[in-house]
Design a protein around this motif. Structure first.
Motif, PDB file in Angstrom:
ATOM      1  N   PHE A 176       0.811  -1.212   0.000  1.00 20.65           N
ATOM      2  CA  PHE A 176       0.000   0.000   0.000  1.00 20.65           C
ATOM      3  C   PHE A 176       0.848   1.267   0.000  1.00 20.65           C
ATOM      4  CE2 PHE A 176      -2.675  -3.128   2.512  1.00 20.65           C
ATOM      5  CZ  PHE A 176      -3.344  -3.570   1.385  1.00 20.65           C
ATOM      6  N   MET A 177       0.218   2.359  -0.418  1.00 15.65           N
ATOM      7  CA  MET A 177       0.905   3.642  -0.538  1.00 15.65           C
ATOM      8  C   MET A 177       1.066   4.318   0.815  1.00 15.65           C
ATOM      9  SD  MET A 177      -0.730   5.333  -4.001  1.00 15.65           S
ATOM     10  CE  MET A 177       0.399   6.730  -3.864  1.00 15.65           C
ATOM     11  N   ARG A 178       2.150   5.030   0.960  1.00 14.03           N
ATOM     12  CA  ARG A 178       2.348   5.872   2.132  1.00 14.03           C
ATOM     13  C   ARG A 178       1.692   7.229   1.881  1.00 14.03           C
ATOM     14  NH1 ARG A 178       8.101   4.800   4.963  1.00 14.03           N
ATOM     15  NH2 ARG A 178       8.230   2.540   4.643  1.00 14.03           N
ATOM     16  N   GLY A 179       1.197   7.830   2.964  1.00 11.45           N
ATOM     17  CA  GLY A 179       0.613   9.157   2.841  1.00 11.45           C
ATOM     18  C   GLY A 179      -0.781   9.181   2.248  1.00 11.45           C
ATOM     19  N   GLU A 180      -1.419   8.010   2.155  1.00  9.43           N
ATOM     20  CA  GLU A 180      -2.777   7.907   1.627  1.00  9.43           C
ATOM     21  C   GLU A 180      -3.671   7.207   2.655  1.00  9.43           C
ATOM     22  OE1 GLU A 180      -3.922   9.193  -1.081  1.00  9.43           O
ATOM     23  OE2 GLU A 180      -2.032   9.836  -2.009  1.00  9.43           O
ATOM     24  N   LEU A 181      -4.977   7.229   2.423  1.00  9.50           N
ATOM     25  CA  LEU A 181      -5.885   6.509   3.299  1.00  9.50           C
ATOM     26  C   LEU A 181      -5.661   5.004   3.171  1.00  9.50           C
ATOM     27  CD1 LEU A 181      -9.213   8.527   2.873  1.00  9.50           C
ATOM     28  CD2 LEU A 181      -7.374   8.845   4.547  1.00  9.50           C
ATOM     29  N   ALA A 182      -6.167   4.261   4.112  1.00 10.78           N
ATOM     30  CA  ALA A 182      -5.884   2.823   4.211  1.00 10.78           C
ATOM     31  C   ALA A 182      -6.291   2.067   2.955  1.00 10.78           C
ATOM     32  CB  ALA A 182      -6.603   2.234   5.424  1.00 10.78           C
TER      33      ALA A 182
ATOM     34  N   TYR B 253       2.734   5.468   7.099  1.00 10.40           N
ATOM     35  CA  TYR B 253       1.713   5.226   6.083  1.00 10.40           C
ATOM     36  C   TYR B 253       0.525   6.172   6.210  1.00 10.40           C
ATOM     37  CZ  TYR B 253       4.045   1.035   4.408  1.00 10.40           C
ATOM     38  OH  TYR B 253       4.951   0.173   3.852  1.00 10.40           O
ATOM     39  N   LEU B 254       0.421   6.910   7.319  1.00 12.91           N
ATOM     40  CA  LEU B 254      -0.727   7.787   7.530  1.00 12.91           C
ATOM     41  C   LEU B 254      -0.680   9.001   6.607  1.00 12.91           C
ATOM     42  CD1 LEU B 254      -1.066   7.860  11.426  1.00 12.91           C
ATOM     43  CD2 LEU B 254      -2.158   6.321   9.790  1.00 12.91           C
ATOM     44  N   SER B 255      -1.858   9.444   6.194  1.00  9.44           N
ATOM     45  CA  SER B 255      -1.972  10.666   5.405  1.00  9.44           C
ATOM     46  C   SER B 255      -1.919  11.870   6.350  1.00  9.44           C
ATOM     47  CB  SER B 255      -3.277  10.670   4.615  1.00  9.44           C
ATOM     48  OG  SER B 255      -4.384  10.686   5.512  1.00  9.44           O
ATOM     49  N   GLU B 256      -1.679  13.054   5.803  1.00  2.92           N
ATOM     50  CA  GLU B 256      -1.623  14.255   6.633  1.00  2.92           C
ATOM     51  C   GLU B 256      -2.964  14.536   7.326  1.00  2.92           C
ATOM     52  OE1 GLU B 256       0.911  16.025   7.654  1.00  2.92           O
ATOM     53  OE2 GLU B 256       2.171  14.573   6.598  1.00  2.92           O
ATOM     54  N   PRO B 257      -4.108  14.378   6.646  1.00  4.97           N
ATOM     55  CA  PRO B 257      -5.388  14.573   7.348  1.00  4.97           C
ATOM     56  C   PRO B 257      -5.574  13.590   8.508  1.00  4.97           C
ATOM     57  CG  PRO B 257      -5.732  14.695   4.979  1.00  4.97           C
ATOM     58  CD  PRO B 257      -4.328  14.219   5.186  1.00  4.97           C
TER      59      PRO B 257
ATOM     60  N   LEU C  23     -11.957   8.885   9.438  1.00  8.76           N
ATOM     61  CA  LEU C  23     -12.278   8.025  10.581  1.00  8.76           C
ATOM     62  C   LEU C  23     -12.254   6.549  10.173  1.00  8.76           C
ATOM     63  CD1 LEU C  23     -15.214   9.871  12.388  1.00  8.76           C
ATOM     64  CD2 LEU C  23     -12.943   9.351  13.326  1.00  8.76           C
ATOM     65  N   GLN C  24     -12.844   6.246   9.022  1.00 10.93           N
ATOM     66  CA  GLN C  24     -12.857   4.863   8.547  1.00 10.93           C
ATOM     67  C   GLN C  24     -11.435   4.343   8.346  1.00 10.93           C
ATOM     68  OE1 GLN C  24     -13.861   4.006   4.396  1.00 10.93           O
ATOM     69  NE2 GLN C  24     -15.339   2.470   5.118  1.00 10.93           N
ATOM     70  N   SER C  25     -10.593   5.149   7.747  1.00  7.60           N
ATOM     71  CA  SER C  25      -9.216   4.735   7.487  1.00  7.60           C
ATOM     72  C   SER C  25      -8.449   4.498   8.783  1.00  7.60           C
ATOM     73  CB  SER C  25      -8.504   5.803   6.649  1.00  7.60           C
ATOM     74  OG  SER C  25      -7.168   5.423   6.369  1.00  7.60           O
ATOM     75  N   LEU C  26      -8.604   5.406   9.748  1.00  3.40           N
ATOM     76  CA  LEU C  26      -7.906   5.243  11.028  1.00  3.40           C
ATOM     77  C   LEU C  26      -8.418   4.033  11.801  1.00  3.40           C
ATOM     78  CD1 LEU C  26      -7.661   8.975  12.169  1.00  3.40           C
ATOM     79  CD2 LEU C  26      -5.756   7.464  11.522  1.00  3.40           C
ATOM     80  N   CYS C  27      -9.698   3.741  11.686  1.00  6.70           N
ATOM     81  CA  CYS C  27     -10.235   2.536  12.325  1.00  6.70           C
ATOM     82  C   CYS C  27      -9.670   1.283  11.676  1.00  6.70           C
ATOM     83  CB  CYS C  27     -11.769   2.533  12.233  1.00  6.70           C
ATOM     84  SG  CYS C  27     -12.591   3.701  13.343  1.00  6.70           S
ATOM     85  N   ARG C  28      -9.562   1.294  10.352  1.00  6.18           N
ATOM     86  CA  ARG C  28      -9.016   0.135   9.648  1.00  6.18           C
ATOM     87  C   ARG C  28      -7.528  -0.051   9.943  1.00  6.18           C
ATOM     88  NH1 ARG C  28     -11.839   0.512   3.590  1.00  6.18           N
ATOM     89  NH2 ARG C  28     -13.923  -0.176   4.264  1.00  6.18           N
ATOM     90  N   ARG C  29      -6.881   1.035  10.350  1.00  9.43           N
ATOM     91  CA  ARG C  29      -5.462   0.947  10.695  1.00  9.43           C
ATOM     92  C   ARG C  29      -5.243   0.786  12.198  1.00  9.43           C
ATOM     93  NH1 ARG C  29      -3.418   5.500   6.252  1.00  9.43           N
ATOM     94  NH2 ARG C  29      -2.597   3.950   4.770  1.00  9.43           N
ATOM     95  N   TYR C  30      -6.330   0.789  12.966  1.00  8.93           N
ATOM     96  CA  TYR C  30      -6.307   0.519  14.408  1.00  8.93           C
ATOM     97  C   TYR C  30      -5.606   1.606  15.215  1.00  8.93           C
ATOM     98  CZ  TYR C  30      -7.476  -3.785  12.092  1.00  8.93           C
ATOM     99  OH  TYR C  30      -8.056  -4.705  11.251  1.00  8.93           O
ATOM    100  N   TRP C  31      -5.613   2.851  14.676  1.00  7.09           N
ATOM    101  CA  TRP C  31      -5.054   3.963  15.434  1.00  7.09           C
ATOM    102  C   TRP C  31      -6.095   4.575  16.359  1.00  7.09           C
ATOM    103  CZ3 TRP C  31      -0.161   5.834  15.981  1.00  7.09           C
ATOM    104  CH2 TRP C  31       0.812   5.304  15.138  1.00  7.09           C
ATOM    105  N   ILE C  32      -7.355   4.424  16.046  1.00  2.18           N
ATOM    106  CA  ILE C  32      -8.401   4.907  16.951  1.00  2.18           C
ATOM    107  C   ILE C  32      -9.385   3.777  17.219  1.00  2.18           C
ATOM    108  CG2 ILE C  32      -8.195   7.288  16.166  1.00  2.18           C
ATOM    109  CD1 ILE C  32     -10.753   6.957  14.625  1.00  2.18           C
ATOM    110  N   GLU C  33     -10.110   3.905  18.325  1.00  4.55           N
ATOM    111  CA  GLU C  33     -11.066   2.888  18.731  1.00  4.55           C
ATOM    112  C   GLU C  33     -12.473   3.479  18.724  1.00  4.55           C
ATOM    113  OE1 GLU C  33      -9.588   2.072  22.579  1.00  4.55           O
ATOM    114  OE2 GLU C  33      -7.825   0.965  21.885  1.00  4.55           O
TER     115      GLU C  33
END
Length: 451
Positions: free
Chosen positions: A253-259, A385-389, A424-434
């Motif tokens: 997967f790409m770095r700096g993009e959504l999951a 791998y996280l995007s700036e937003p 929010l969806q991307s961060l949940c899929r990456r397990y950074w937020i609960e």
């Protein structure tokens, strides 16, 4: 000798597990001990043993002795000794088993878990033959300490062996033990498959390179004289029971993009996984990583379950910190909860505390809790791998002491509603937020991090 009898009956030599059962039985070992040595389930070892005794009994009855001899685990040694003496006395060793080269258990004719190239092991027309195993685990890491994941193992075995899942994923935050769980799973079920192949995607092979590698293994194992055409790969997966593990899936997967956004040169993996998910075949692909492909996340399908690995139970977590040299304390559970029961996080922080001579009580008395540089370095890998937003939203959530509702997020986040939901969806899929009861929050251990 047992190997020769099995070969006479099935056209196949004893496989690695059968050899271990025969050898262990001669040494007086229990099934449980053999299972532990081979990292297999005890019930599976018993089943393989029962089939082995049945084959030996049938061969002794039909080919070697005139009387019915039922071989069991308890009489295996004495039966082999009587047979050896009978063969020697009757001078029939030249016709069945070479007495001067008697080998009761049979020696391994190949390194364990590698493709069997012995021409004697080619498929025969005997309907009772057992399949030859072709296990290429050269890229599978060595299993170190493994902590209680019984429920997860049983779930995976059920999905793979009973439900015949074709595409599974094991995902979770870095350090949870995803790869270790995959290794343990392979060790316990590898003898259920003709082909077991472990590949790491850390080196980022293209789909063409991966397919070429698989076809080379299948060609060699299927005694083909020329490479298997790529277009026949799916047909091979339909005709053979295979388990293929792709570890470190996140490197696609790409770095700096959504999951779940593929790098341009890996886009063809999307259609490949879709084909694996939708077409009928006998193979199971197991994908392991920090996040999983969007095409898998988008559509829930019974053939593509996802196991999200969370923290260890309290007893196993206590075992980890004790192994690092920390003395057990009454408030140790609070310490474990703070680090989410994450095995790697606990090991890292506990080792840091031991080096500085700190106790759990001392650490809990100070806020914020420890966030050593070694742990920051570990988190830097998925953070890249996280995007700036996404980083912007995490910085806002880090300032909140507890989880907040979407309405409040909209008030504090300077971004459109639709964009906020995607992030929010991307961060949940990456397990950074609960997400809990329509509330969104971060683990306390992550809040000090500078996003």
């Amino acid at each position: 000798m047992a190997d020769a009898l099995v070969f006479a009956k099935t056209g196949q030599h004893l496989d690695d597990l059968q050899q271990a059962i025969a050898r262990g039985t001669l040494q007086g070992k229990k099934y449980s001990e053999i299972a532990q040595e081979k990292h297999c389930n005890e019930s599976y070892v018993r089943d393989v043993g029962a089939k082995l005794w049945q084959i030996l009994s049938k061969e002794l009855e039909e080919e070697v002795t005139e009387e019915v001899t039922k071989v069991t685990k308890s009489n295996f040694r004495s039966t082999m000794e009587r047979l050896q003496f009978a063969l020697f006395s009757s001078n029939v060793a030249q016709d069945s088993v070479q007495i001067r080269n008697i080998n009761i258990c049979g020696e391994a004719r190949q390194p364990p878990d590698t493709t069997n190239q012995n021409p004697q092991n080619k498929t025969t027309s005997n309907p009772q033959q057992t399949p030859t195993f072709h296990h290429d685990l050269s890229e599978m890491p060595k299993l170190g300490s493994f902590y209680n994941r019984t429920a997860e193992l049983e779930l995976l075995k059920k999905e793979i062996l009973t439900e015949k899942a074709q595409l599974l994923t094991i995902t979770g935050m870095i350090g949870m033990g995803k790869t270790a769980l995959g290794i343990k799973l392979v060790e316990e079920i590898k003898h259920e498959f003709e082909y077991v192949i472990w590949r790491s995607l850390e080196t980022c092979p293209t789909l063409a390179q991966l397919q070429n590698n698989l076809t080379e293994i299948f060609t060699e194992g299927d005694n083909q004289t020329s490479p298997l055409p790529l277009m026949n790969l799916m047909k091979f997966l339909q005709n053979h029971r295979c388990l293929i593990i792709l570890d470190d899936i996140h490197y696609l997967f790409m770095r700096g993009e959504l999951a779940g956004h593929y790098q341009p040169k890996y886009e063809d993996y999307r259609s490949f996984f879709k084909q694996i998910k939708e077409r009928s075949h006998q193979t199971c692909f197991l994908l392991i990583g920090w996040e999983y492909p969007r095409e898998i996340a988008q559509i829930k399908h019974p053939n593509t379950p996802n196991l999200i690995l969370t923290g260890l139970d309290t007893a196993s977590a206590h075992q980890i910190i004790a192994e690092q040299g920390l003395e057990p304390e009454a408030n140790g559970s609070r310490f474990i909860d703070h680090y989410q029961g994450n095995p790697l996080w606990l090991k890292t922080v506990a080792n840091f505390m031991v080096e500085l001579g700190l106790t759990v009580t001392e650490v809990l008395q100070n806020q914020p809790l420890l966030f050593p540089q070694d742990l920051k370095d570990i988190l830097q890998q998925p953070l890249a791998y996280l995007s700036e937003p996404e980083k912007q939203l995490l910085s806002l959530l880090a300032k909140e002491n507890e989880a907040i509702a979407l309405v409040k997020l909209l008030e504090i986040a300077p971004m459109p509603y639709a964009d906020l939901l995607d992030i929010l969806q991307s961060l949940c899929r990456r397990y950074w937020i609960e997400k809990t009861d329509h509330l969104y929050g971060m683990s306390p251990v992550l809040r000090p991090y500078q996003f």
